[in-house]
Scaffold this motif. Structure first.
Motif, PDB file in Angstrom:
ATOM      1  N   GLY A  77      79.926   7.193 -79.231  1.00 33.74           N
ATOM      2  CA  GLY A  77      80.150   8.637 -79.317  1.00 33.74           C
ATOM      3  C   GLY A  77      79.015   9.396 -79.984  1.00 33.74           C
ATOM      4  N   GLN A  78      77.893   8.745 -80.259  1.00 31.31           N
ATOM      5  CA  GLN A  78      76.823   9.392 -81.034  1.00 31.31           C
ATOM      6  C   GLN A  78      75.604   9.775 -80.181  1.00 31.31           C
ATOM      7  OE1 GLN A  78      76.639   6.363 -84.236  1.00 31.31           O
ATOM      8  NE2 GLN A  78      77.347   7.991 -85.610  1.00 31.31           N
ATOM      9  N   GLU A  79      75.840  10.059 -78.891  1.00 30.68           N
ATOM     10  CA  GLU A  79      74.726  10.449 -78.016  1.00 30.68           C
ATOM     11  C   GLU A  79      74.029  11.720 -78.519  1.00 30.68           C
ATOM     12  OE1 GLU A  79      75.646  10.423 -73.812  1.00 30.68           O
ATOM     13  OE2 GLU A  79      74.061  11.892 -73.425  1.00 30.68           O
ATOM     14  N   ASP A  80      74.819  12.666 -79.057  1.00 31.78           N
ATOM     15  CA  ASP A  80      74.206  13.904 -79.572  1.00 31.78           C
ATOM     16  C   ASP A  80      73.192  13.590 -80.671  1.00 31.78           C
ATOM     17  OD1 ASP A  80      75.725  15.318 -77.845  1.00 31.78           O
ATOM     18  OD2 ASP A  80      77.085  16.169 -79.347  1.00 31.78           O
ATOM     19  N   LEU A  81      73.538  12.615 -81.527  1.00 31.16           N
ATOM     20  CA  LEU A  81      72.607  12.236 -82.601  1.00 31.16           C
ATOM     21  C   LEU A  81      71.355  11.590 -82.021  1.00 31.16           C
ATOM     22  CD1 LEU A  81      74.910  10.787 -85.422  1.00 31.16           C
ATOM     23  CD2 LEU A  81      73.757  13.003 -85.328  1.00 31.16           C
ATOM     24  N   ALA A  82      71.536  10.777 -80.981  1.00 32.51           N
ATOM     25  CA  ALA A  82      70.375  10.147 -80.333  1.00 32.51           C
ATOM     26  C   ALA A  82      69.431  11.220 -79.802  1.00 32.51           C
ATOM     27  CB  ALA A  82      70.836   9.230 -79.206  1.00 32.51           C
ATOM     28  N   ARG A  83      69.998  12.248 -79.161  1.00 36.81           N
ATOM     29  CA  ARG A  83      69.168  13.330 -78.608  1.00 36.81           C
ATOM     30  C   ARG A  83      68.483  14.116 -79.728  1.00 36.81           C
ATOM     31  NH1 ARG A  83      69.936  13.871 -73.207  1.00 36.81           N
ATOM     32  NH2 ARG A  83      71.843  12.954 -72.351  1.00 36.81           N
ATOM     33  N   LEU A  84      69.230  14.413 -80.779  1.00 41.19           N
ATOM     34  CA  LEU A  84      68.656  15.162 -81.903  1.00 41.19           C
ATOM     35  C   LEU A  84      67.478  14.406 -82.525  1.00 41.19           C
ATOM     36  CD1 LEU A  84      68.777  17.375 -84.148  1.00 41.19           C
ATOM     37  CD2 LEU A  84      70.412  15.890 -85.335  1.00 41.19           C
ATOM     38  N   PHE A  85      67.674  13.131 -82.789  1.00 38.89           N
ATOM     39  CA  PHE A  85      66.629  12.380 -83.494  1.00 38.89           C
ATOM     40  C   PHE A  85      65.473  11.979 -82.569  1.00 38.89           C
ATOM     41  CE2 PHE A  85      69.937  12.144 -86.720  1.00 38.89           C
ATOM     42  CZ  PHE A  85      69.182  12.384 -87.865  1.00 38.89           C
ATOM     43  N   ALA A  86      65.667  12.148 -81.253  1.00 42.63           N
ATOM     44  CA  ALA A  86      64.552  11.919 -80.316  1.00 42.63           C
ATOM     45  C   ALA A  86      63.701  13.175 -80.154  1.00 42.63           C
ATOM     46  CB  ALA A  86      65.095  11.480 -78.956  1.00 42.63           C
ATOM     47  N   SER A  87      64.158  14.282 -80.730  1.00 39.04           N
ATOM     48  CA  SER A  87      63.463  15.562 -80.544  1.00 39.04           C
ATOM     49  C   SER A  87      62.339  15.729 -81.557  1.00 39.04           C
ATOM     50  CB  SER A  87      64.462  16.710 -80.703  1.00 39.04           C
ATOM     51  OG  SER A  87      64.801  16.846 -82.068  1.00 39.04           O
ATOM     52  N   ALA A 112      77.876   5.204 -87.871  1.00 37.26           N
ATOM     53  CA  ALA A 112      77.005   4.249 -87.157  1.00 37.26           C
ATOM     54  C   ALA A 112      77.777   2.956 -86.916  1.00 37.26           C
ATOM     55  CB  ALA A 112      75.738   3.985 -87.955  1.00 37.26           C
ATOM     56  N   LEU A 113      77.502   2.314 -85.788  1.00 36.23           N
ATOM     57  CA  LEU A 113      78.183   1.060 -85.459  1.00 36.23           C
ATOM     58  C   LEU A 113      77.796  -0.031 -86.450  1.00 36.23           C
ATOM     59  CD1 LEU A 113      79.948  -0.468 -83.418  1.00 36.23           C
ATOM     60  CD2 LEU A 113      77.902  -0.781 -82.014  1.00 36.23           C
ATOM     61  N   ALA A 114      76.554  -0.002 -86.902  1.00 37.03           N
ATOM     62  CA  ALA A 114      76.044  -0.969 -87.882  1.00 37.03           C
ATOM     63  C   ALA A 114      74.743  -0.417 -88.439  1.00 37.03           C
ATOM     64  CB  ALA A 114      75.798  -2.318 -87.209  1.00 37.03           C
ATOM     65  N   TRP A 115      74.325  -0.937 -89.579  1.00 42.32           N
ATOM     66  CA  TRP A 115      73.016  -0.519 -90.104  1.00 42.32           C
ATOM     67  C   TRP A 115      72.372  -1.654 -90.882  1.00 42.32           C
ATOM     68  CZ3 TRP A 115      72.168  -0.336 -95.417  1.00 42.32           C
ATOM     69  CH2 TRP A 115      73.321  -0.333 -96.228  1.00 42.32           C
ATOM     70  N   ILE A 116      71.043  -1.606 -90.902  1.00 47.90           N
ATOM     71  CA  ILE A 116      70.256  -2.620 -91.606  1.00 47.90           C
ATOM     72  C   ILE A 116      69.254  -1.882 -92.485  1.00 47.90           C
ATOM     73  CG2 ILE A 116      68.693  -4.602 -91.343  1.00 47.90           C
ATOM     74  CD1 ILE A 116      70.543  -3.609 -88.293  1.00 47.90           C
ATOM     75  N   GLY A 117      69.157  -2.299 -93.731  1.00 44.67           N
ATOM     76  CA  GLY A 117      68.192  -1.713 -94.656  1.00 44.67           C
ATOM     77  C   GLY A 117      67.038  -2.684 -94.875  1.00 44.67           C
ATOM     78  N   GLY A 144      83.717  -0.336 -83.367  1.00 48.47           N
ATOM     79  CA  GLY A 144      83.435   0.573 -82.253  1.00 48.47           C
ATOM     80  C   GLY A 144      82.647  -0.097 -81.160  1.00 48.47           C
ATOM     81  N   GLU A 145      82.220   0.743 -80.206  1.00 52.62           N
ATOM     82  CA  GLU A 145      81.435   0.280 -79.061  1.00 52.62           C
ATOM     83  C   GLU A 145      80.028   0.855 -79.185  1.00 52.62           C
ATOM     84  OE1 GLU A 145      82.671  -1.728 -76.678  1.00 52.62           O
ATOM     85  OE2 GLU A 145      84.509  -1.800 -77.863  1.00 52.62           O
ATOM     86  N   PRO A 146      79.030   0.185 -78.608  1.00 52.07           N
ATOM     87  CA  PRO A 146      77.650   0.674 -78.754  1.00 52.07           C
ATOM     88  C   PRO A 146      77.289   1.777 -77.758  1.00 52.07           C
ATOM     89  CG  PRO A 146      77.651  -1.349 -77.483  1.00 52.07           C
ATOM     90  CD  PRO A 146      79.091  -1.090 -77.872  1.00 52.07           C
ATOM     91  N   LEU A 147      76.401   2.670 -78.196  1.00 51.38           N
ATOM     92  CA  LEU A 147      75.704   3.564 -77.261  1.00 51.38           C
ATOM     93  C   LEU A 147      74.617   2.729 -76.595  1.00 51.38           C
ATOM     94  CD1 LEU A 147      75.300   6.473 -76.205  1.00 51.38           C
ATOM     95  CD2 LEU A 147      73.660   6.815 -78.057  1.00 51.38           C
ATOM     96  N   LEU A 148      74.446   2.892 -75.268  1.00 46.85           N
ATOM     97  CA  LEU A 148      73.458   2.098 -74.527  1.00 46.85           C
ATOM     98  C   LEU A 148      72.400   2.986 -73.895  1.00 46.85           C
ATOM     99  CD1 LEU A 148      75.870  -0.368 -72.683  1.00 46.85           C
ATOM    100  CD2 LEU A 148      74.633  -0.740 -74.818  1.00 46.85           C
ATOM    101  N   TRP A 149      71.244   2.403 -73.624  1.00 42.43           N
ATOM    102  CA  TRP A 149      70.135   3.065 -72.941  1.00 42.43           C
ATOM    103  C   TRP A 149      69.739   2.173 -71.776  1.00 42.43           C
ATOM    104  CZ3 TRP A 149      67.909   7.675 -72.848  1.00 42.43           C
ATOM    105  CH2 TRP A 149      66.606   7.819 -72.349  1.00 42.43           C
ATOM    106  N   PHE A 150      69.839   2.731 -70.545  1.00 39.75           N
ATOM    107  CA  PHE A 150      69.575   1.939 -69.345  1.00 39.75           C
ATOM    108  C   PHE A 150      68.960   2.841 -68.282  1.00 39.75           C
ATOM    109  CE2 PHE A 150      71.394   0.260 -65.227  1.00 39.75           C
ATOM    110  CZ  PHE A 150      70.527  -0.821 -65.129  1.00 39.75           C
TER     111      PHE A 150
END
Ligand SMILES: Cc1cc2nc3c(=O)[nH]c(=O)nc-3n(C[C@H](O)[C@H](O)[C@H](O)COP(=O)(O)O)c2cc1C
Length: 156
Positions: A77-87, A112-117, A144-150
């Protein structure tokens, strides 16, 4: 055999489906971040991951200055964030209104589905990109489920 140029290479590599992350770092002016899919785990002993940064990415400079970065794996559900941070929105503006928390100096996006520091271990120049190798210091996963890029588009 057809000659391979940058567009063809990008298009062919687009068939390799990936997740989508936002790579974050803390600066004196606040948190910054960029959307990235060129990242992967690298080593278990020691724990390492890598992110390929476009040399023009402002986030690369922030990561370099801070010495630490976070990799936020986005939820479907975080596609909007992907678009924002790609700008190329003003880098200090990207985080305004984006719910997040700081974990050991690393900005972590809510939901976020997961995070790594990571602590930045090495930067290796490679063509028009720079490979950032991070020593993993923390790692958390949610639900949750992942956002994908294909093939150049988002899907869930
Ligand atoms: C799905 C997707 C994946 C991307 N992956 C990367 C990547 O792995 N590395 C990179 O440097 N830029 C990547 N980008 C482009 C950056 O997000 C974009 O250049 C951004 O504006 C950089 O922001 P900054 O200059 O604030 O750091 C990607 C963009 C999209 C839409």
């Amino acid at each position: 055999m057809r000659e391979v140029g940058p567009e063809r290479f990008r298009s062919v590599m687009g068939h390799f489906a990936t997740g989508v992350t936002v790579v974050t770092a803390q600066t004196a002016d606040g948190p910054v971040g960029m959307t990235a899919n060129a990242g992967t785990s690298l080593s278990l002993e020691p724990l390492l991951l890598l992110v390929a940064f476009d040399r023009e990415a402002r986030t690369l400079r922030a990561v370099q200055a801070s010495g630490h970065f976070g990799v936020n794996i986005l939820e479907a559900g975080q596609e909007d964030l992907a678009r924002l941070f790609a700008s190329k929105t003003d880098e200090r503006e990207k985080f305004s209104g984006v719910p997040h928390a700081m974990h050991d100096g690393i900005p972590v996006l809510d939901g976020a589905l997961a995070w790594i520091g990571c602590r930045l271990e090495r930067l290796i120049p490679a063509g028009d990109h720079t490979i950032g190798i991070g020593a993993v210091e923390s790692a958390e996963a949610g639900q949750g489920e992942p956002l994908l890029w294909f093939r150049g588009d988002y899907s869930a």
